[in-house]
Design an enzyme around this catalytic site. Structure first.
Site, PDB file in Angstrom:
ATOM      1  N   ASP A   1       0.824  -1.182   0.082  1.00 44.53           N
ATOM      2  CA  ASP A   1      -0.207   0.182  -0.106  1.00 44.53           C
ATOM      3  C   ASP A   1       0.854   1.290   0.012  1.00 44.53           C
ATOM      4  OD1 ASP A   1      -2.873   1.221   0.604  1.00 44.53           O
ATOM      5  OD2 ASP A   1      -1.328   2.378   2.023  1.00 44.53           O
TER       6      ASP A   1
ATOM      7  N   SER B   1      -4.567   2.888  -0.770  1.00 42.92           N
ATOM      8  CA  SER B   1      -4.435   2.040  -2.152  1.00 42.92           C
ATOM      9  C   SER B   1      -5.134   0.802  -2.101  1.00 42.92           C
ATOM     10  CB  SER B   1      -3.370   1.845  -2.568  1.00 42.92           C
ATOM     11  OG  SER B   1      -2.582   3.490  -2.870  1.00 42.92           O
ATOM     12  N   ASP B   2      -4.950   0.158  -0.912  1.00 42.30           N
ATOM     13  CA  ASP B   2      -5.718  -1.320  -0.654  1.00 42.30           C
ATOM     14  C   ASP B   2      -7.060  -1.031  -0.864  1.00 42.30           C
ATOM     15  OD1 ASP B   2      -3.626  -3.212  -0.566  1.00 42.30           O
ATOM     16  OD2 ASP B   2      -3.194  -2.391   1.420  1.00 42.30           O
ATOM     17  N   ILE B   3      -7.679  -0.009   0.061  1.00 41.88           N
ATOM     18  CA  ILE B   3      -9.028   0.227   0.030  1.00 41.88           C
ATOM     19  C   ILE B   3      -9.589   0.507  -1.188  1.00 41.88           C
ATOM     20  CG2 ILE B   3     -10.947   1.469   0.975  1.00 41.88           C
ATOM     21  CD1 ILE B   3      -9.139   1.726   3.600  1.00 41.88           C
TER      22      ILE B   3
ATOM     23  N   GLY C   1      -9.779  -2.499  -3.395  1.00 38.95           N
ATOM     24  CA  GLY C   1     -10.850  -3.309  -2.971  1.00 38.95           C
ATOM     25  C   GLY C   1     -12.073  -2.932  -3.203  1.00 38.95           C
TER      26      GLY C   1
END
Length: 396
Positions: free
Chosen positions: A139, A166-168, A171
């Site tokens: 991330d 960035s992960d969120i 996702g």
């Protein structure tokens, strides 16, 4: 009342944050999510910490409502189990390194050729192809590559965001792609192969700073809590803390200084009459607001701002967020079980009027392995053999 995704089965070969967040949202909406994990350690997010009664905070956040299958994917027998489950599923989600799923015998092209109605989503750091395809993609690294770090922090110090943005972002686009693909499949009977890139998801979220730079050639400044294009827009002192005030138009400025701060002469001050003027004289504008905000307590000023309709917010610590009166009034907290304890969890932010989200348990590693081996067509003797050889693992 049925959940929106009742009857949808998702097999997820996932780890860390981005893909697990996506499939947790699908599980909350009623999908059956089979989480494929390594034997021994499982998803490495299980071991980030042990703060939630012995379970990792990331893992509790990201994995409720799922079934855990622990198998050795370096074993042909383990891969065969997963392929059988995928054959009977609607969706396959994976966020392994590029090419890793194919090397395991679970490549998208082969799966789609065998199962044309299957929806496959591959979530990677940089997307398929290009010079960065094989790079590590955590991330923080993606936040830096996407320019998010360049606009986050203070003028003196760049910073990543306090959550894995960035992960969120990736996702959430993964969830969106699954729902869109299932909707199209309902019309056409044809599945989809979807590629979601963390970099591209984050660059999309860069929004107006990106367009500002694109069309002016100017790098937007890091502003802390302030705003490059609006003033006053920052946190201001009170007698016992600070409060955020964000005035987005000229009428709001007039209301702030006249009805709240008690300095109506500032409404038509040529330094502050328009937002362009206030931004140009930001330091003076902020100083004028701070001189008056510091005469009230946070609660007193918050009440005055709310009564006048001026946008404002308390700068809350996380313990204050947990006890937030709005969350309490809307009854947003529930309880879910983990392998060690019952814990609090927030309802997802999407609220259906006729049905509440399915808040399932957070599984122990391999909690559902034995049942899933039988579902994959193994006899009891065959399942026992895989468990005895360590190809599969069942939680106690």
């Amino acid at each position: 009342m049925e959940q929106p995704l009742d009857g949808v089965t998702v097999v997820a070969l996932e780890q860390a944050v981005a893909a697990p967040l996506a499939t947790r949202h699908l599980a909350d909406l009623g999908a059956r999510v089979i989480k494929v994990e390594r034997t021994g350690r499982g998803d490495f997010a299980r071991d980030y910490d042990r703060v939630v009664h012995g379970t990792g905070a990331h893992f509790v956040w990201l994995n409720r409502g799922k079934e855990s299958l622990a198998v050795d994917l370096k074993s042909p027998d383990g891969v065969a189990v997963v392929r059988t489950l995928i054959a009977n599923a609607d969706v396959f989600v994976q966020n392994l390194a590029p090419g890793a799923a194919a090397r395991l015998g679970l490549g998208v092209d082969d799966l789609r050729a065998a199962h044309p109605a299957l929806v496959t989503v591959s979530l990677t750091g940089y997307g398929v192809g290009g010079p960065y395809e094989r790079r590590k993609a955590y991330d923080m690294l993606i936040q830096a590559e996407a320019g998010l770090v360049s606009i986050t922090g203070t003028p003196a110090t760049p910073s990543k965001t306090g959550i894995p943005t960035s992960d969120i972002a990736a996702g959430m686009y993964c969830v969106q792609s699954v729902l869109a693909a299932l909707l199209r499949r309902a019309r056409t009977g044809v599945g989809a192969s979807v590629d979601v890139s963390m970099l591209e998801a984050t660059v999309e979220w860069m929004g107006y700073p990106l367009y500002t730079s694109l069309y002016t050639g100017v790098q937007p400044a890091r502003m802390g809590l302030s705003h490059t294009a609006i003033a006053p827009y920052d946190s201001y002192p009170t007698t016992d803390g600070r409060i955020l005030i964000g005035v987005q138009n000229d009428s709001g400025w007039r209301t702030l200084v006249t009805d709240v701060l008690g300095v109506p002469e500032l409404a038509d001050d040529p330094r502050f009459a328009t937002n362009v003027d206030r931004v140009r004289h930001r330091a003076e504008c902020d100083a004028a607001v701070a001189a008056r905000s510091a005469t009230w307590s946070t609660a007193e000023l918050d009440a005055k701002l709310a009564a006048a309709g001026v946008p404002a917010a308390d700068v809350r610590t996380l313990d204050e967020v947990i006890a937030h009166p709005q969350l309490a009034a809307r009854d947003r907290w529930r309880e879910v079980r983990t392998e060690h304890a019952t814990v609090k969890a927030l309802l997802p932010p999407v609220t259906f009027a006729d049905v509440e989200a399915r808040m399932g348990d957070v599984p122990a590693l391999g909690a559902h392995t034995a049942a899933l081996l039988r579902e994959a067509g193994l006899t009891p003797a065959q399942a026992d053999d895989l468990l005895a050889r360590g190809v599969a693992e069942q939680a106690a």
